[in-house]
Design an enzyme around this catalytic site. Structure first.
Site, mmCIF file in Angstrom:
data_model
loop_
_atom_site.group_PDB
_atom_site.id
_atom_site.type_symbol
_atom_site.label_atom_id
_atom_site.label_comp_id
_atom_site.label_asym_id
_atom_site.label_seq_id
_atom_site.Cartn_x
_atom_site.Cartn_y
_atom_site.Cartn_z
ATOM 1 N N CYS A 168 51.479 64.056 122.767
ATOM 2 C CA CYS A 168 50.249 64.153 121.979
ATOM 3 C C CYS A 168 49.015 64.100 122.898
ATOM 4 C CB CYS A 168 50.221 63.093 120.879
ATOM 5 S SG CYS A 168 48.998 63.439 119.585
ATOM 6 N N GLU A 223 59.185 61.322 118.931
ATOM 7 C CA GLU A 223 59.701 60.050 118.402
ATOM 8 C C GLU A 223 59.599 59.968 116.883
ATOM 9 O OE1 GLU A 223 55.309 59.180 118.739
ATOM 10 O OE2 GLU A 223 56.767 60.479 119.748
ATOM 11 N N HIS A 255 54.959 64.784 118.072
ATOM 12 C CA HIS A 255 55.551 63.474 118.358
ATOM 13 C C HIS A 255 57.072 63.564 118.265
ATOM 14 C CE1 HIS A 255 51.898 60.948 118.354
ATOM 15 N NE2 HIS A 255 51.425 61.907 117.578
#
EC number: 4.3.2.10
Length: 207
Positions: A81, A185, A183
């Site tokens: 990001c 994750e 992202h």
């Protein structure tokens, strides 16, 4: 292989470190100590928030030179990001701010006419072949939260693009550097697969 997730006060890093551990990174440390970061085999620069604040924090923590030196040595680096955007020369977010300057290019607002910030799931369209994309297919969805986009001078660094009003760069790869605008994750199985692929690349670079 020791991985240091850089904590410079920009976002929750627990989800990033947990995702790295989930795909098998053997030793994951979250730290804001430049001495710890300078000894890392792998550096991860995540983050959400304002570009100018991020650079200020990195400078105050003496981490700018550590990141540059790590990349210059050919060690594996992952940006997530804001961590992608900071790699570039400058950003026009709330004024003009100098970045790390690892990659030539700038960071600008997403196109007019779309809802900003861009939040939610969107698709990846591949721009080149890479081991980072193994196990994924064109059009797979990942999770975004951002208002700005990178514009590289050299299109050859572009790994994927994503359509939001117009196509923007959603990931890059150059030698030992990989960075995602989205992202991983938060991107469930596809995101973990991308991190697993990065781990495989990192292992090759550190052996």
């Amino acid at each position: 292989m020791r991985t240091v997730v850089i904590d410079y006060g920009m976002g929750n890093l627990r989800s990033v470190s947990k995702a790295l551990e989930a795909v098998g990174f053997p030793e994951v440390v979250v730290s804001n100590d430049y001495r710890v970061a300078s000894e890392a085999d792998v550096l991860v620069l995540p983050g959400v928030g304002a570009f100018g604040d991020a650079m200020k924090n990195l400078e105050e923590l003496n981490l700018v030179s550590v990141i540059r030196r790590h990349i210059e040595k050919g060690k594996p680096f992952l940006g997530i990001c804001l961590g992608l955007q900071l790699l570039f020369e400058k950003s026009y977010e709330h004024g003009e701010h100098r970045g790390l300057g690892i990659l030539k290019g700038e960071v600008i607002l997403l196109p007019l006419g779309v809802k900003i910030p861009h939040i939610g799931w969107n698709q990846l369209w591949f721009k080149k072949e890479s081991e980072i994309l193994e196990g994924l297919k064109e059009g797979d969805f990942v999770y975004f939260v951002h208002s700005y986009r990178v514009v590289p001078e050299d299109e050859s660094v572009v790994l994927t693009k994503t359509d939001y009003g117009e196509y923007f760069v959603s990931s890059i790869e150059l030698d030992n550097v990989v960075a995602f605008q989205f992202h991983p994750e938060k991107s469930q199985k596809k995101g973990l697969k991308l991190l697993e692929n990065f781990k495989r690349k990192a292992e090759k670079l550190t052996t």
